[in-house]
Design a protein around this motif. Sequence first.
Motif, PDB file in Angstrom:
ATOM      1  N   TRP A 137       0.845  -1.184   0.000  1.00  0.00           N
ATOM      2  CA  TRP A 137       0.000   0.000   0.000  1.00  0.00           C
ATOM      3  C   TRP A 137       0.887   1.242   0.000  1.00  0.00           C
ATOM      4  CZ3 TRP A 137      -5.197  -0.198  -0.575  1.00  0.00           C
ATOM      5  CH2 TRP A 137      -5.839  -1.409  -0.313  1.00  0.00           C
ATOM      6  N   LYS A 138       0.556   2.179  -0.851  1.00  0.00           N
ATOM      7  CA  LYS A 138       1.333   3.409  -0.964  1.00  0.00           C
ATOM      8  C   LYS A 138       0.418   4.614  -0.773  1.00  0.00           C
ATOM      9  CE  LYS A 138       4.332   6.010  -4.131  1.00  0.00           C
ATOM     10  NZ  LYS A 138       4.943   6.030  -5.485  1.00  0.00           N
ATOM     11  N   ALA A 139       0.825   5.525   0.112  1.00  0.00           N
ATOM     12  CA  ALA A 139       0.026   6.730   0.362  1.00  0.00           C
ATOM     13  C   ALA A 139       0.049   7.637  -0.861  1.00  0.00           C
ATOM     14  CB  ALA A 139       0.569   7.469   1.576  1.00  0.00           C
ATOM     15  N   THR A 140      -1.061   8.290  -1.105  1.00  0.00           N
ATOM     16  CA  THR A 140      -1.167   9.207  -2.228  1.00  0.00           C
ATOM     17  C   THR A 140      -1.839  10.495  -1.763  1.00  0.00           C
ATOM     18  OG1 THR A 140      -2.079   9.530  -4.464  1.00  0.00           O
ATOM     19  CG2 THR A 140      -3.378   8.210  -2.941  1.00  0.00           C
ATOM     20  N   GLY A 141      -1.395  11.614  -2.283  1.00  0.00           N
ATOM     21  CA  GLY A 141      -1.981  12.892  -1.900  1.00  0.00           C
ATOM     22  C   GLY A 141      -1.567  13.315  -0.503  1.00  0.00           C
ATOM     23  N   SER A 142      -2.171  14.371  -0.033  1.00  0.00           N
ATOM     24  CA  SER A 142      -1.886  14.913   1.295  1.00  0.00           C
ATOM     25  C   SER A 142      -2.969  14.493   2.269  1.00  0.00           C
ATOM     26  CB  SER A 142      -1.805  16.448   1.245  1.00  0.00           C
ATOM     27  OG  SER A 142      -0.796  16.868   0.343  1.00  0.00           O
ATOM     28  N   PRO A 143      -2.628  14.300   3.537  1.00  0.00           N
ATOM     29  CA  PRO A 143      -3.650  13.964   4.535  1.00  0.00           C
ATOM     30  C   PRO A 143      -4.688  15.069   4.640  1.00  0.00           C
ATOM     31  CG  PRO A 143      -1.431  13.580   5.394  1.00  0.00           C
ATOM     32  CD  PRO A 143      -1.268  14.329   4.114  1.00  0.00           C
ATOM     33  N   GLY A 144      -5.895  14.687   4.939  1.00  0.00           N
ATOM     34  CA  GLY A 144      -6.974  15.660   5.095  1.00  0.00           C
ATOM     35  C   GLY A 144      -7.629  15.539   6.448  1.00  0.00           C
ATOM     36  N   HIS A 145      -8.358  16.577   6.833  1.00  0.00           N
ATOM     37  CA  HIS A 145      -9.032  16.595   8.122  1.00  0.00           C
ATOM     38  C   HIS A 145     -10.444  16.043   7.997  1.00  0.00           C
ATOM     39  CE1 HIS A 145      -6.120  19.044  10.476  1.00  0.00           C
ATOM     40  NE2 HIS A 145      -5.798  19.529   9.276  1.00  0.00           N
ATOM     41  N   VAL A 146     -10.921  15.442   9.068  1.00  0.00           N
ATOM     42  CA  VAL A 146     -12.325  15.072   9.204  1.00  0.00           C
ATOM     43  C   VAL A 146     -12.920  16.001  10.250  1.00  0.00           C
ATOM     44  CG1 VAL A 146     -13.958  13.266   9.819  1.00  0.00           C
ATOM     45  CG2 VAL A 146     -11.849  12.674   8.606  1.00  0.00           C
ATOM     46  N   TYR A 147     -13.990  16.708   9.877  1.00  0.00           N
ATOM     47  CA  TYR A 147     -14.532  17.743  10.747  1.00  0.00           C
ATOM     48  C   TYR A 147     -15.891  17.347  11.335  1.00  0.00           C
ATOM     49  CZ  TYR A 147     -11.001  20.911   8.840  1.00  0.00           C
ATOM     50  OH  TYR A 147      -9.810  21.501   8.482  1.00  0.00           O
ATOM     51  N   SER A 148     -16.150  17.899  12.513  1.00  0.00           N
ATOM     52  CA  SER A 148     -17.457  17.802  13.141  1.00  0.00           C
ATOM     53  C   SER A 148     -17.717  19.129  13.841  1.00  0.00           C
ATOM     54  CB  SER A 148     -17.492  16.659  14.161  1.00  0.00           C
ATOM     55  OG  SER A 148     -18.744  16.608  14.814  1.00  0.00           O
ATOM     56  N   ASN A 149     -18.785  19.808  13.409  1.00  0.00           N
ATOM     57  CA  ASN A 149     -19.099  21.138  13.957  1.00  0.00           C
ATOM     58  C   ASN A 149     -17.911  22.094  13.838  1.00  0.00           C
ATOM     59  OD1 ASN A 149     -21.705  20.285  14.754  1.00  0.00           O
ATOM     60  ND2 ASN A 149     -20.875  19.422  16.649  1.00  0.00           N
ATOM     61  N   ASN A 150     -17.305  22.103  12.656  1.00  0.00           N
ATOM     62  CA  ASN A 150     -16.182  22.993  12.352  1.00  0.00           C
ATOM     63  C   ASN A 150     -14.948  22.736  13.224  1.00  0.00           C
ATOM     64  OD1 ASN A 150     -17.667  24.379  10.346  1.00  0.00           O
ATOM     65  ND2 ASN A 150     -18.623  25.674  11.915  1.00  0.00           N
ATOM     66  N   ARG A 151     -14.853  21.539  13.749  1.00  0.00           N
ATOM     67  CA  ARG A 151     -13.701  21.174  14.582  1.00  0.00           C
ATOM     68  C   ARG A 151     -13.093  19.893  14.049  1.00  0.00           C
ATOM     69  NH1 ARG A 151     -13.241  17.874  19.099  1.00  0.00           N
ATOM     70  NH2 ARG A 151     -15.485  17.518  19.009  1.00  0.00           N
ATOM     71  N   SER A 152     -11.788  19.860  13.916  1.00  0.00           N
ATOM     72  CA  SER A 152     -11.117  18.681  13.406  1.00  0.00           C
ATOM     73  C   SER A 152     -11.162  17.566  14.452  1.00  0.00           C
ATOM     74  CB  SER A 152      -9.660  19.002  13.050  1.00  0.00           C
ATOM     75  OG  SER A 152      -8.987  17.834  12.620  1.00  0.00           O
ATOM     76  N   ILE A 153     -11.701  16.414  14.054  1.00  0.00           N
ATOM     77  CA  ILE A 153     -11.794  15.269  14.963  1.00  0.00           C
ATOM     78  C   ILE A 153     -10.928  14.102  14.503  1.00  0.00           C
ATOM     79  CG2 ILE A 153     -14.102  15.877  15.764  1.00  0.00           C
ATOM     80  CD1 ILE A 153     -15.174  13.726  13.837  1.00  0.00           C
ATOM     81  N   GLY A 154     -10.355  14.210  13.320  1.00  0.00           N
ATOM     82  CA  GLY A 154      -9.546  13.111  12.807  1.00  0.00           C
ATOM     83  C   GLY A 154      -8.799  13.496  11.553  1.00  0.00           C
ATOM     84  N   MET A 155      -7.901  12.597  11.141  1.00  0.00           N
ATOM     85  CA  MET A 155      -7.140  12.788   9.912  1.00  0.00           C
ATOM     86  C   MET A 155      -7.397  11.605   8.981  1.00  0.00           C
ATOM     87  SD  MET A 155      -5.556  15.676  10.260  1.00  0.00           S
ATOM     88  CE  MET A 155      -4.375  15.579   8.909  1.00  0.00           C
ATOM     89  N   LYS A 156      -7.430  11.910   7.708  1.00  0.00           N
ATOM     90  CA  LYS A 156      -7.711  10.900   6.687  1.00  0.00           C
ATOM     91  C   LYS A 156      -6.563  10.849   5.694  1.00  0.00           C
ATOM     92  CE  LYS A 156     -10.654  10.450   2.590  1.00  0.00           C
ATOM     93  NZ  LYS A 156     -11.831  11.029   1.890  1.00  0.00           N
ATOM     94  N   ARG A 157      -6.133   9.628   5.382  1.00  0.00           N
ATOM     95  CA  ARG A 157      -5.087   9.440   4.381  1.00  0.00           C
ATOM     96  C   ARG A 157      -5.561   8.381   3.382  1.00  0.00           C
ATOM     97  NH1 ARG A 157       0.394  10.170   3.626  1.00  0.00           N
ATOM     98  NH2 ARG A 157       0.607  11.222   5.649  1.00  0.00           N
ATOM     99  N   THR A 158      -5.360   8.663   2.111  1.00  0.00           N
ATOM    100  CA  THR A 158      -5.749   7.737   1.050  1.00  0.00           C
ATOM    101  C   THR A 158      -4.543   6.958   0.562  1.00  0.00           C
ATOM    102  OG1 THR A 158      -7.539   9.214   0.349  1.00  0.00           O
ATOM    103  CG2 THR A 158      -6.825   7.545  -1.230  1.00  0.00           C
ATOM    104  N   MET A 159      -4.734   5.658   0.352  1.00  0.00           N
ATOM    105  CA  MET A 159      -3.655   4.795  -0.139  1.00  0.00           C
ATOM    106  C   MET A 159      -4.128   3.974  -1.326  1.00  0.00           C
ATOM    107  SD  MET A 159      -1.950   3.454   3.387  1.00  0.00           S
ATOM    108  CE  MET A 159      -2.489   4.268   4.873  1.00  0.00           C
TER     109      MET A 159
END
Length: 275
Positions: free
Chosen positions: A94-116
């Motif tokens: 598995w190889k990561a692609t792109g930049s990590p992104g935020h997962v938001y809830s009520n305009n607050r970052s609750i997690g990070m997402k990475r695509t592979m």
Amino acid sequence: MEDLPPGIRFYPTEEELVSFYLQNKLEGKRLDLILAMDRIIPVLDIYEFNPWQLPQYAGELSSRDPEQWFFFIPRQESEARGGRPKRLTSEGYWKATGSPGHVYSNNRSIGMKRTMVFYRGRAPNGRKTDWKMNEYKAVQPDSSSSSSTAAASPTLRHEFSLCRVYKKSKNMRAFDRRPVGVDEEIMRSHHQAAAPASAIIQADHHESTTSSHDLQNPPMALERSNSAAGSSSSEDHAPDINPSQTDETSSSLMSLDTQPSWDWDQLDWYYGGSS
């Protein structure tokens, strides 16, 4: 859960995956909830398997899903020692692609997402496949403030991550697809309804003994359609008729009654109406 009616599918949002499933898995405070979630999203070291082997290990609500599968991934020993995770399988990596992104809830970052993306073979000569994965990691509550520094480099929790494995497809999701042939029929009907009036008249000219002038005058909707297409010829567009028009216009309409009648069933078919 196997006795659920047809159409019931597990399709959570990213916010739900992180805020409910991943957060509760990390906290581990409710045993009954953890046991229930493990039946829906099992714990599995997915890197011990090739992606096409993973659907058989999916949870009860997604094991029969033909398009996406969810898993909790425990932290590897190399990560616990401060190293990088190993994402090698027996037949690829598995190889990561792109930049990590935020997962938001009520305009607050609750997690990070990475695509592979899964590559078959060994780097750097691996061959890219259609298998992809979204990996989610939860953010420490105290590091999810709105400050720019915290937003740029939040503190992540690594005990468990949650992944969504899926196979890239050029088609729409199964529940959005139309039956085979429906799209083609819709496009054919739309093309016929949107065809210029002159093209419709020419197509019918060889099968009818009625003159082109008589064909153009009776169907007012046909004339309005031709006008919307941008034609400015006064011969191809007759104005709407009302009782206040001149005797000359009325006389012209009276003469139409003596001409061969238009096949209204055929005209309705041209407009895409019901047969």
